[in-house]
Design a protein around this motif. Structure first.
Motif, short mmCIF file in Angstrom:
data_model
loop_
_atom_site.label_atom_id
_atom_site.label_comp_id
_atom_site.label_asym_id
_atom_site.label_seq_id
_atom_site.Cartn_x
_atom_site.Cartn_y
_atom_site.Cartn_z
N CYS A 40 6.04 -3.16 -3.41
CA CYS A 40 5.17 -3.15 -2.24
C CYS A 40 3.70 -3.26 -2.63
O CYS A 40 2.93 -3.99 -2.00
CB CYS A 40 5.43 -1.89 -1.43
N ILE A 41 3.30 -2.57 -3.67
CA ILE A 41 1.89 -2.57 -4.06
C ILE A 41 1.43 -3.97 -4.46
O ILE A 41 0.29 -4.36 -4.21
CB ILE A 41 1.61 -1.53 -5.18
N MET A 44 0.97 -5.86 -1.19
CA MET A 44 -0.26 -5.42 -0.52
C MET A 44 -1.49 -6.03 -1.19
O MET A 44 -2.43 -6.43 -0.50
CB MET A 44 -0.37 -3.89 -0.51
N GLU A 45 -1.47 -6.12 -2.50
CA GLU A 45 -2.59 -6.73 -3.20
C GLU A 45 -2.71 -8.20 -2.80
O GLU A 45 -3.81 -8.68 -2.50
CB GLU A 45 -2.40 -6.62 -4.71
N SER A 48 -4.00 -8.73 0.90
CA SER A 48 -5.37 -8.34 1.21
C SER A 48 -6.42 -9.09 0.39
O SER A 48 -7.61 -8.97 0.66
CB SER A 48 -5.54 -6.84 1.01
N ALA A 58 -8.61 -1.37 5.82
CA ALA A 58 -7.69 -1.83 4.79
C ALA A 58 -6.68 -0.73 4.45
O ALA A 58 -5.50 -1.00 4.27
CB ALA A 58 -8.45 -2.27 3.55
N TYR A 59 -7.16 0.51 4.38
CA TYR A 59 -6.27 1.63 4.08
C TYR A 59 -5.21 1.79 5.17
O TYR A 59 -4.02 1.94 4.88
CB TYR A 59 -7.08 2.92 3.93
N TRP A 61 -4.20 -0.49 7.34
CA TRP A 61 -3.36 -1.69 7.32
C TRP A 61 -2.32 -1.60 6.20
O TRP A 61 -1.13 -1.82 6.42
CB TRP A 61 -4.27 -2.90 7.13
N GLN A 62 -2.78 -1.25 4.99
CA GLN A 62 -1.87 -1.19 3.87
C GLN A 62 -0.91 -0.01 3.96
O GLN A 62 0.25 -0.11 3.55
CB GLN A 62 -2.64 -1.20 2.55
N SER A 63 -1.35 1.10 4.51
CA SER A 63 -0.44 2.23 4.71
C SER A 63 0.65 1.86 5.70
O SER A 63 1.83 2.17 5.50
CB SER A 63 -1.20 3.47 5.19
N PHE A 65 1.76 -1.12 6.33
CA PHE A 65 2.62 -2.08 5.63
C PHE A 65 3.58 -1.36 4.68
O PHE A 65 4.78 -1.66 4.63
CB PHE A 65 1.75 -3.08 4.87
N LYS A 66 3.05 -0.37 3.94
CA LYS A 66 3.86 0.37 2.97
C LYS A 66 5.03 1.06 3.68
O LYS A 66 6.18 0.96 3.22
CB LYS A 66 3.00 1.42 2.27
#
Length: 97
Positions: A40-41, A44-45, A48, A58-59, A61-63, A65-66
């Motif tokens: 996942c990481i 996410m990279e 973004s 961004a935090y 959004w990525q949370s 997504f996670k």
């Protein structure tokens, strides 16, 4: 004979199905709720990269997504609720602009 190819490895599916094994997971570096083809990481990279999004957005959004990524592998509905919480927070922040 069924063969499965993943990450440059060919695996005989029957060997896996018939194997009497226990799995030892590294819960820090490679927990079982991470997807085996891509973590996942890394996704996410990639998603973004090049985006002009504030750090807080961004935090969120990525949370979101996670939790959406891992819900079938880890905590089910609990992870979907966490995803929704971060999504609602992101929406509120965007609406308040």
């Amino acid at each position: 004979m069924s063969l499965l190819t993943m990450a440059d490895q060919t695996i005989n599916v029957e060997d896996i199905v018939n194997a009497d094994t226990t799995f030892d997971y590294d819960m820090i570096n490679s927990p079982p709720h991470y997807n085996t083809t891509m973590e996942c990481i890394d996704a996410m990279e990639a998603m973004s990269e090049g985006c002009d999004v504030s750090p807080h957005r961004a935090y969120c959004w990525q949370s979101c997504f996670k939790y959406l990524w891992r819900w079938p592998y880890k905590n089910g509905v609990e992870d979907l609720r966490k995803c929704r919480w971060y999504l609602d927070r992101l929406i509120k922040d965007l609406e308040d602009d």
